[in-house]
Design a protein around this motif. Structure first.
Motif, PDB file in Angstrom:
ATOM      1  N   MET A   1       0.821  -1.212   0.000  1.00  0.00           N
ATOM      2  CA  MET A   1       0.000   0.000   0.000  1.00  0.00           C
ATOM      3  C   MET A   1       0.852   1.259   0.000  1.00  0.00           C
ATOM      4  SD  MET A   1      -3.103  -0.863  -0.064  1.00  0.00           S
ATOM      5  CE  MET A   1      -4.326   0.221   0.651  1.00  0.00           C
TER       6      MET A   1
ATOM      7  N   LEU B   1       2.389   2.500   2.582  1.00  0.00           N
ATOM      8  CA  LEU B   1       2.038   3.257   3.783  1.00  0.00           C
ATOM      9  C   LEU B   1       3.112   3.068   4.839  1.00  0.00           C
ATOM     10  CD1 LEU B   1      -1.784   2.519   4.023  1.00  0.00           C
ATOM     11  CD2 LEU B   1      -0.682   4.642   3.359  1.00  0.00           C
TER      12      LEU B   1
ATOM     13  N   ASN C   1       5.926   4.262   7.105  1.00  0.00           N
ATOM     14  CA  ASN C   1       6.339   5.560   7.657  1.00  0.00           C
ATOM     15  C   ASN C   1       7.822   5.572   7.952  1.00  0.00           C
ATOM     16  OD1 ASN C   1       3.820   6.771   7.580  1.00  0.00           O
ATOM     17  ND2 ASN C   1       3.217   5.804   9.512  1.00  0.00           N
TER      18      ASN C   1
ATOM     19  N   THR D   1      -2.537   7.506  -4.695  1.00  0.00           N
ATOM     20  CA  THR D   1      -3.821   7.647  -4.004  1.00  0.00           C
ATOM     21  C   THR D   1      -4.969   7.129  -4.882  1.00  0.00           C
ATOM     22  OG1 THR D   1      -4.250   9.884  -4.795  1.00  0.00           O
ATOM     23  CG2 THR D   1      -3.061   9.686  -2.708  1.00  0.00           C
TER      24      THR D   1
ATOM     25  N   ARG E   1      -4.812   3.166  -4.074  1.00  0.00           N
ATOM     26  CA  ARG E   1      -5.298   2.788  -2.751  1.00  0.00           C
ATOM     27  C   ARG E   1      -6.810   2.956  -2.681  1.00  0.00           C
ATOM     28  NH1 ARG E   1      -1.620   6.800  -0.477  1.00  0.00           N
ATOM     29  NH2 ARG E   1       0.453   5.891  -0.448  1.00  0.00           N
ATOM     30  N   GLY E   2      -7.453   1.945  -2.143  1.00  0.00           N
ATOM     31  CA  GLY E   2      -8.895   2.054  -2.003  1.00  0.00           C
ATOM     32  C   GLY E   2      -9.628   1.719  -3.281  1.00  0.00           C
TER      33      GLY E   2
ATOM     34  N   MET F   1      -8.061  -2.172   1.878  1.00  0.00           N
ATOM     35  CA  MET F   1      -7.332  -2.735   3.012  1.00  0.00           C
ATOM     36  C   MET F   1      -8.177  -2.714   4.281  1.00  0.00           C
ATOM     37  SD  MET F   1      -3.422  -2.378   4.048  1.00  0.00           S
ATOM     38  CE  MET F   1      -2.779  -3.315   5.439  1.00  0.00           C
TER      39      MET F   1
ATOM     40  N   PHE G   1      -7.883  -3.407   8.492  1.00  0.00           N
ATOM     41  CA  PHE G   1      -6.851  -3.468   9.521  1.00  0.00           C
ATOM     42  C   PHE G   1      -7.283  -4.309  10.709  1.00  0.00           C
ATOM     43  CE2 PHE G   1      -6.034   0.420   7.156  1.00  0.00           C
ATOM     44  CZ  PHE G   1      -4.704   0.243   6.847  1.00  0.00           C
TER      45      PHE G   1
ATOM     46  N   GLU H   1      -7.313  -3.470  14.025  1.00  0.00           N
ATOM     47  CA  GLU H   1      -7.999  -2.867  15.163  1.00  0.00           C
ATOM     48  C   GLU H   1      -9.231  -2.086  14.730  1.00  0.00           C
ATOM     49  OE1 GLU H   1      -8.356  -2.482  18.247  1.00  0.00           O
ATOM     50  OE2 GLU H   1      -6.767  -3.826  18.916  1.00  0.00           O
TER      51      GLU H   1
ATOM     52  N   THR I   1     -10.020   1.396  16.607  1.00  0.00           N
ATOM     53  CA  THR I   1      -9.328   2.669  16.385  1.00  0.00           C
ATOM     54  C   THR I   1      -9.152   2.988  14.906  1.00  0.00           C
ATOM     55  OG1 THR I   1      -7.255   1.462  16.621  1.00  0.00           O
ATOM     56  CG2 THR I   1      -8.044   2.644  18.541  1.00  0.00           C
ATOM     57  N   ALA I   2      -9.614   2.098  14.035  1.00  0.00           N
ATOM     58  CA  ALA I   2      -9.336   2.301  12.611  1.00  0.00           C
ATOM     59  C   ALA I   2     -10.280   3.306  11.959  1.00  0.00           C
ATOM     60  CB  ALA I   2      -9.396   0.971  11.869  1.00  0.00           C
ATOM     61  N   LEU I   3     -11.385   3.636  12.642  1.00  0.00           N
ATOM     62  CA  LEU I   3     -12.308   4.617  12.068  1.00  0.00           C
ATOM     63  C   LEU I   3     -12.126   5.951  12.775  1.00  0.00           C
ATOM     64  CD1 LEU I   3     -15.405   2.284  11.847  1.00  0.00           C
ATOM     65  CD2 LEU I   3     -14.233   3.311   9.909  1.00  0.00           C
ATOM     66  N   ASN I   4     -12.258   7.015  12.011  1.00  0.00           N
ATOM     67  CA  ASN I   4     -12.089   8.347  12.587  1.00  0.00           C
ATOM     68  C   ASN I   4     -13.258   8.675  13.524  1.00  0.00           C
ATOM     69  OD1 ASN I   4     -11.713  11.097  13.066  1.00  0.00           O
ATOM     70  ND2 ASN I   4     -10.685  11.347  11.108  1.00  0.00           N
TER      71      ASN I   4
ATOM     72  N   MET J   1     -14.873   8.267   0.278  1.00  0.00           N
ATOM     73  CA  MET J   1     -14.033   7.362  -0.504  1.00  0.00           C
ATOM     74  C   MET J   1     -14.670   7.082  -1.872  1.00  0.00           C
ATOM     75  SD  MET J   1     -12.955   3.665   0.803  1.00  0.00           S
ATOM     76  CE  MET J   1     -11.990   2.566  -0.208  1.00  0.00           C
TER      77      MET J   1
ATOM     78  N   MET K   1     -15.549  -1.440   8.078  1.00  0.00           N
ATOM     79  CA  MET K   1     -14.249  -1.438   7.394  1.00  0.00           C
ATOM     80  C   MET K   1     -14.313  -2.282   6.121  1.00  0.00           C
ATOM     81  SD  MET K   1     -11.999   0.466   8.840  1.00  0.00           S
ATOM     82  CE  MET K   1     -10.450  -0.126   8.144  1.00  0.00           C
TER      83      MET K   1
ATOM     84  N   ASP L   1      -4.329   5.118  14.045  1.00  0.00           N
ATOM     85  CA  ASP L   1      -4.830   4.113  13.107  1.00  0.00           C
ATOM     86  C   ASP L   1      -5.783   4.700  12.070  1.00  0.00           C
ATOM     87  OD1 ASP L   1      -3.386   2.279  14.426  1.00  0.00           O
ATOM     88  OD2 ASP L   1      -5.065   1.182  15.313  1.00  0.00           O
ATOM     89  N   TYR L   2      -6.636   5.642  12.509  1.00  0.00           N
ATOM     90  CA  TYR L   2      -7.637   6.112  11.553  1.00  0.00           C
ATOM     91  C   TYR L   2      -7.031   6.973  10.462  1.00  0.00           C
ATOM     92  CZ  TYR L   2      -7.856   9.981  14.922  1.00  0.00           C
ATOM     93  OH  TYR L   2      -7.547  11.010  15.761  1.00  0.00           O
TER      94      TYR L   2
ATOM     95  N   THR M   1      -5.989   4.473   8.028  1.00  0.00           N
ATOM     96  CA  THR M   1      -7.166   4.048   7.270  1.00  0.00           C
ATOM     97  C   THR M   1      -7.493   5.053   6.170  1.00  0.00           C
ATOM     98  OG1 THR M   1      -8.051   3.061   9.281  1.00  0.00           O
ATOM     99  CG2 THR M   1      -9.581   3.352   7.463  1.00  0.00           C
TER     100      THR M   1
ATOM    101  N   ALA N   1      -5.198   4.627   3.459  1.00  0.00           N
ATOM    102  CA  ALA N   1      -5.452   3.363   2.749  1.00  0.00           C
ATOM    103  C   ALA N   1      -6.689   3.459   1.868  1.00  0.00           C
ATOM    104  CB  ALA N   1      -5.600   2.219   3.750  1.00  0.00           C
ATOM    105  N   LYS N   2      -7.595   4.396   2.213  1.00  0.00           N
ATOM    106  CA  LYS N   2      -8.779   4.586   1.376  1.00  0.00           C
ATOM    107  C   LYS N   2      -8.444   5.348   0.112  1.00  0.00           C
ATOM    108  CE  LYS N   2     -11.628   6.621   4.280  1.00  0.00           C
ATOM    109  NZ  LYS N   2     -12.868   7.123   4.927  1.00  0.00           N
ATOM    110  N   GLY N   3      -7.225   5.894   0.071  1.00  0.00           N
ATOM    111  CA  GLY N   3      -6.807   6.651  -1.101  1.00  0.00           C
ATOM    112  C   GLY N   3      -7.131   8.123  -1.018  1.00  0.00           C
TER     113      GLY N   3
END
Lengths: 329, 321
Positions: free
Chosen positions: A58, A60, A62, A88, A91-92, A97, A99, A101, A104-107, A119, A167, B218-219, B222, B225-227
């Protein structure tokens, strides 16, 4: 398998440049392909480099990590040659993708609907209303009740299993050719795990996507996948079709992993363990990376790291035992 | 939500009662009264002063004095100033209150304008030249006392360079409209900078650590990853989360905004609440001192409530029932 892979990773090396000139070779010379509709598992312990492989695909990674070498082809494009902006659009859109967790993966400050539609709107260039309808439909497909209300809710109002469904809905929203699921069930209740995996598989078939499943659960591997890649110390140590790998296991590490699983038809006092822990990625042994823990370790293993060699049709193994002239030949 | 606010406002009553007792007690505990410390006219007999004291009620026991004072406040009057004969305390405060509010808002505006962009930049490029620069400035801003910084900027920009006036709010009463506005801003730049220095430094540090924190979450991964594009990730997903604690701090800023200006106003001889307060303390003008202290107390209480309300507005996870 059909001719062209959806994902073709060749000689991927992702290193982390730590302090004091230490280099952690988190992913070191990894090559594999995933074909359309196929489900491929990457298994290994924590620290074996499986998640870093996924994040490398991906792009990603860091800092201080960097992809040093290799190629990652999705269809005809080498992702490593793309500009950040072009990436970009991949991705998506072409790779979804999921994840580990979901908690915590959603804002936390945006609604579920907002996070799905932004998206769809980015990749499919549709109006807000159409994206909204699509989001509701997706939530219904992944088995979320009352999707019309849920899109107005915030992540904290949903349970972990529901969030992972969200997700998944996001990952499939643009109908990508490939989905990477990085331990999608590790953080969930056992009862929910099977539901989420079944859902993933159902989605995979429905949209004919390839699935790259990263896991350390060999039970999941057995039940859900076509092909297995076993990783240890940033390298692939064994790779084979699932059935073959589980019945004709070759690498001592894979054998160790399998012996640590409880079996229905055997009555054992203690489950098998692999002594020791994965060496740190900046401190691998000189020879075979598994040599410090291998029960069959030989003098040769401590000096040279074996190559990943074809042992059988579609069965690859990285071990001196199976090299020509090796004891098992 | 409304019930919560009403409950909180009702809680103000006992707090203000306690505050008023403390304020009154402290004012009375200070030695001297409006007549002490002055050069007394030898022609005037001591009994005249005693009579004056009695007229002001200063001879009564302290609890009685408190009750008389509190009674008037409940009726909506803070009494008369002792120094400014015949002026009510309210009119004195009213005349200067807006100046202080404008100065505070202006300082806050400068603070946010400087701190947020620099904080974001430092977080995105940690250990860059600008990050080191802003860190250094941050420590400087927190370490240098207001009055000293005020004197330095007056010396530099007012006396040496002559860019900005060193004191006051207006150069002429004849100005109107936009010219007046411009002149007021011109007068507020130096005191505004001085007043905002410390909070600019701390907001900057806050912003930096928040943005760094959120960028590692994490978000954000995400969202990438969503682009989503870099700008979207930064300005939507990151900023919205990083600003939560900062916005919450804004509510808390209300009290210090009024109270913090006391020293700065004094340095710039700025006709606000602060200069009035210091003058009243020196002259033992109790009614004014007590009224201002009470006012600051209310500002802090309201500010805290505001912070809690803002918090629930910007963070959907926070709900008060």
């Amino acid at each position: 398998m059909s001719s062209q892979p959806v994902l073709d990773v060749q000689k991927l090396k992702t290193y982390f440049y730590l302090e004091q000139e230490l280099v952690a070779k988190a992913v070191d010379d990894v090559s594999f392909s995933v074909y359309p509709g196929e489900t491929v598992a990457i298994v290994g312990e924590s620290g074996s480099g499986k998640s870093i492989t996924a994040l490398s695909i991906m792009q990603l990674i860091n800092k201080p990590g960097r992809i040093v070498e290799g190629s990652i082809h999705v269809k005809d494009k080498n992702l490593l040659n793309l500009k950040p902006k072009q990436m970009t659009a991949i991705r998506g859109n072409h790779i979804g993708m999921i994840f580990q967790e979901p908690m915590t993966a959603l804002n936390p400050v945006f609604t579920i609907g907002n996070q799905i539609t932004e998206m769809i709107r980015k990749h499919k260039k549709v109006s807000k209303q159409i994206a909204q309808l699509k989001a509701i439909e997706l939530l219904r497909i992944v088995g979320i009740p009352r999707p019309e209300q849920i899109i107005k809710e915030y992540p904290h109002q949903l349970s972990g299993g529901m969030r992972q469904r969200v997700m998944i809905a996001m990952a499939i929203s643009c109908e990508p050719e490939l989905i990477i699921a990085d331990e999608p069930t590790t953080a969930l209740d056992v009862t929910i795990q099977a539901q989420i995996l079944d859902l993933l598989l159902e989605m995979q078939q429905r949209y004919n996507m390839a699935l790259l499943l990263i896991t350390h659960d060999l039970g999941v591997v057995y039940e859900y996948t076509d092909k297995v890649i076993v990783m240890y110390g940033g390298q692939i140590v064994e790779q084979a079709p699932t059935k073959q790998l589980l019945s004709l296991t070759k690498h001592p590490y894979t054998k160790g992993l399998l012996s640590s699983l409880p079996k229905m038809d055997e009555d054992v006092e203690r489950l098998g363990t692999i002594q020791g822990t994965v060496p740190a990625a900046y401190n691998f042994p000189v020879g075979c990376r598994f040599s410090t823990r291998c029960p069959f370790v030989m003098e040769k293993c401590k000096q040279t790291n074996p190559e990943l060699l074809q042992n059988d049709t579609d069965h690859f193994v990285r071990c001196h035992l199976y090299e020509e002239g090796g004891e098992s030949q | 939500m409304y019930q919560y606010i009403i409950r909180r406002v009702l809680q103000f009553i006992p707090m203000l009662l306690a505050l008023s007792i403390i304020v009154f007690g402290l004012a009375k505990a200070a030695p001297g009264d409006p007549f002490s410390g002055k050069i007394l006219d030898p022609e005037v007999g001591m009994e005249i002063y005693e009579k004056q004291r009695a007229e002001l009620g200063l001879d009564k026991p302290i609890p009685v004095q408190y009750l008389r004072w509190a009674e008037k406040i409940v009726q909506g009057s803070f009494g008369e100033s002792i120094t400014y004969k015949g002026r009510s305390v309210e009119s004195l405060i009213k005349e200067r209150f807006l100046n202080t509010v404008y100065l505070g808002l202006f300082a806050l505006f400068i603070t946010l304008l400087v701190a947020i962009p620099i904080g974001i930049y430092s977080a995105r490029r940690p250990y860059s030249l600008l990050d080191y620069g802003s860190t250094t400035f941050g420590f400087f801003g927190l370490a240098v006392p207001n009055f000293f910084f005020g004197l330095v900027v007056i010396y530099l920009f007012s006396i040496k360079l002559g860019w900005f006036p060193a004191q006051g709010t207006l150069s002429s009463n004849k100005l109107t409209g936009f010219a007046e506005f411009k002149d007021r801003i011109h007068h507020m730049i130096l005191p505004g900078l001085t007043l905002g220095l410390a909070s600019t430094a701390s907001y900057m540090r806050y912003m930096r650590s928040e943005v760094m924190d959120v960028l590692g979450s994490d978000y954000i991964r995400t969202a990438k990853a969503k682009g989503m594009s870099n700008n979207n990730v930064l300005y939507k997903h990151t900023l919205r989360n990083a600003l939560i604690p900062v916005i919450t701090l804004l509510g808390m800023e209300l009290g210090p905004l009024l109270g913090g200006a006391i020293i700065t106003e004094q340095v710039f001889n700025f006709p606000g609440i602060g200069t009035l307060f210091i003058g009243s303390v020196i002259n033992r003008d109790y009614p004014v001192v007590m009224a201002i202290t009470l006012l600051l107390g209310v500002a802090i209480l309201v500010g805290n409530l505001l912070a809690d309300i803002l918090y629930s507005v910007v963070d959907p996870r926070i709900r008060y029932d």
